[in-house]
Design a protein around this motif. Structure first.
Motif, mmCIF file in Angstrom:
data_model
loop_
_atom_site.group_PDB
_atom_site.id
_atom_site.type_symbol
_atom_site.label_atom_id
_atom_site.label_comp_id
_atom_site.label_asym_id
_atom_site.label_seq_id
_atom_site.Cartn_x
_atom_site.Cartn_y
_atom_site.Cartn_z
ATOM 1 N N TYR A 67 0.824 -1.230 0.005
ATOM 2 C CA TYR A 67 -0.108 0.030 0.251
ATOM 3 C C TYR A 67 0.945 1.339 0.051
ATOM 4 C CZ TYR A 67 -3.583 -3.229 1.189
ATOM 5 O OH TYR A 67 -4.673 -4.318 1.464
ATOM 6 N N THR A 68 0.444 2.112 -0.621
ATOM 7 C CA THR A 68 1.183 3.537 -0.865
ATOM 8 C C THR A 68 -0.227 4.544 -0.655
ATOM 9 O OG1 THR A 68 2.796 2.834 -2.595
ATOM 10 C CG2 THR A 68 2.466 5.258 -2.210
ATOM 11 N N ILE A 69 0.309 5.325 0.408
ATOM 12 C CA ILE A 69 -0.886 6.310 0.763
ATOM 13 C C ILE A 69 -0.203 7.877 0.426
ATOM 14 C CG2 ILE A 69 -2.175 7.428 2.535
ATOM 15 C CD1 ILE A 69 -1.858 4.475 3.711
ATOM 16 N N THR A 70 -1.140 8.489 -0.167
ATOM 17 C CA THR A 70 -0.838 9.974 -0.505
ATOM 18 C C THR A 70 -2.033 10.644 0.163
ATOM 19 O OG1 THR A 70 0.380 9.389 -2.642
ATOM 20 C CG2 THR A 70 -0.542 11.585 -2.093
ATOM 21 N N GLU A 71 -1.778 11.598 0.968
ATOM 22 C CA GLU A 71 -2.693 12.465 1.609
ATOM 23 C C GLU A 71 -2.665 13.855 0.807
ATOM 24 O OE1 GLU A 71 -3.942 14.362 5.943
ATOM 25 O OE2 GLU A 71 -2.078 13.408 5.860
ATOM 26 N N PHE A 72 -3.897 14.193 0.560
ATOM 27 C CA PHE A 72 -4.161 15.562 0.132
ATOM 28 C C PHE A 72 -5.178 16.440 0.485
ATOM 29 C CE2 PHE A 72 -6.965 13.098 -2.389
ATOM 30 C CZ PHE A 72 -8.027 14.038 -2.777
ATOM 31 N N LYS A 73 -5.241 17.623 0.619
ATOM 32 C CA LYS A 73 -6.474 18.598 0.817
ATOM 33 C C LYS A 73 -7.255 18.740 -0.212
ATOM 34 C CE LYS A 73 -7.347 22.617 3.540
ATOM 35 N NZ LYS A 73 -6.883 23.719 4.292
ATOM 36 N N ALA A 74 -8.389 18.491 -0.300
ATOM 37 C CA ALA A 74 -9.324 18.419 -1.480
ATOM 38 C C ALA A 74 -9.744 19.952 -1.293
ATOM 39 C CB ALA A 74 -10.602 17.618 -1.437
ATOM 40 N N THR A 75 -9.315 20.943 -2.086
ATOM 41 C CA THR A 75 -9.860 22.262 -2.108
ATOM 42 C C THR A 75 -10.802 22.519 -3.304
ATOM 43 O OG1 THR A 75 -8.020 23.023 -3.684
ATOM 44 C CG2 THR A 75 -7.812 23.068 -1.295
ATOM 45 N N ARG A 76 -11.029 21.462 -4.110
ATOM 46 C CA ARG A 76 -12.399 21.787 -4.984
ATOM 47 C C ARG A 76 -12.776 20.370 -5.325
ATOM 48 N NH1 ARG A 76 -10.744 25.489 -10.048
ATOM 49 N NH2 ARG A 76 -10.155 27.380 -8.827
ATOM 50 N N LEU A 77 -14.181 20.396 -5.465
ATOM 51 C CA LEU A 77 -15.014 19.233 -5.644
ATOM 52 C C LEU A 77 -16.085 19.581 -6.648
ATOM 53 C CD1 LEU A 77 -15.999 18.164 -1.735
ATOM 54 C CD2 LEU A 77 -14.199 17.084 -3.401
ATOM 55 N N ALA A 78 -16.259 18.575 -7.596
ATOM 56 C CA ALA A 78 -17.382 18.540 -8.372
ATOM 57 C C ALA A 78 -18.675 18.963 -7.678
ATOM 58 C CB ALA A 78 -17.616 17.373 -9.290
ATOM 59 N N PRO A 79 -19.492 19.689 -8.121
ATOM 60 C CA PRO A 79 -20.489 20.153 -7.632
ATOM 61 C C PRO A 79 -21.584 19.126 -7.248
ATOM 62 C CG PRO A 79 -20.675 21.477 -9.874
ATOM 63 C CD PRO A 79 -19.468 20.290 -9.658
#
Length: 98
Positions: free
Chosen positions: A76-88
């Motif tokens: 397993y490789t895990i990448t954390e990210f902060k979602a600043t945009r999401l589809a409506p």
């Protein structure tokens, strides 16, 4: 949010044997709201999971309970990210304001 990349470390025969239990694991995590997307890679040498709304330690514990992990069938490789945009129309928690 997290992108979890699974790379198979065993033959597809062994993966296929564990697949029903892995799918049950995924179903349980979707029902809890931990996972928001999952599926196999193309070509089929692993898979991807998108996880949300938890601390990294919780995600690590959840992934350790995956039958693929318990049987040593995937790395397993895990990448954390902060979602600043999401589809409506995407049914996810809205990102926090900066």
């Amino acid at each position: 949010m997290y992108i979890v990349s699974l790379t198979y470390t065993a033959s597809l025969e062994h993966i296929d044997d564990a697949l029903p239990a892995h799918r049950d694991f995924l179903d349980a995590q979707f029902a809890c709201g931990h996972f928001v997307a999952a599926g196999p890679m193309v070509p089929r040498n692993g898979g991807v999971i998108v996880a949300s709304n938890m601390e990294r330690a919780r995600l690590d514990a959840i992934l350790a309970s995956d039958p693929f992990a318990r049987q040593g069938l995937a790395a397993y490789t895990i990448t954390e990210f902060k979602a600043t945009r999401l589809a409506p129309d995407l049914n996810l928690p809205r990102p926090e304001a900066r």
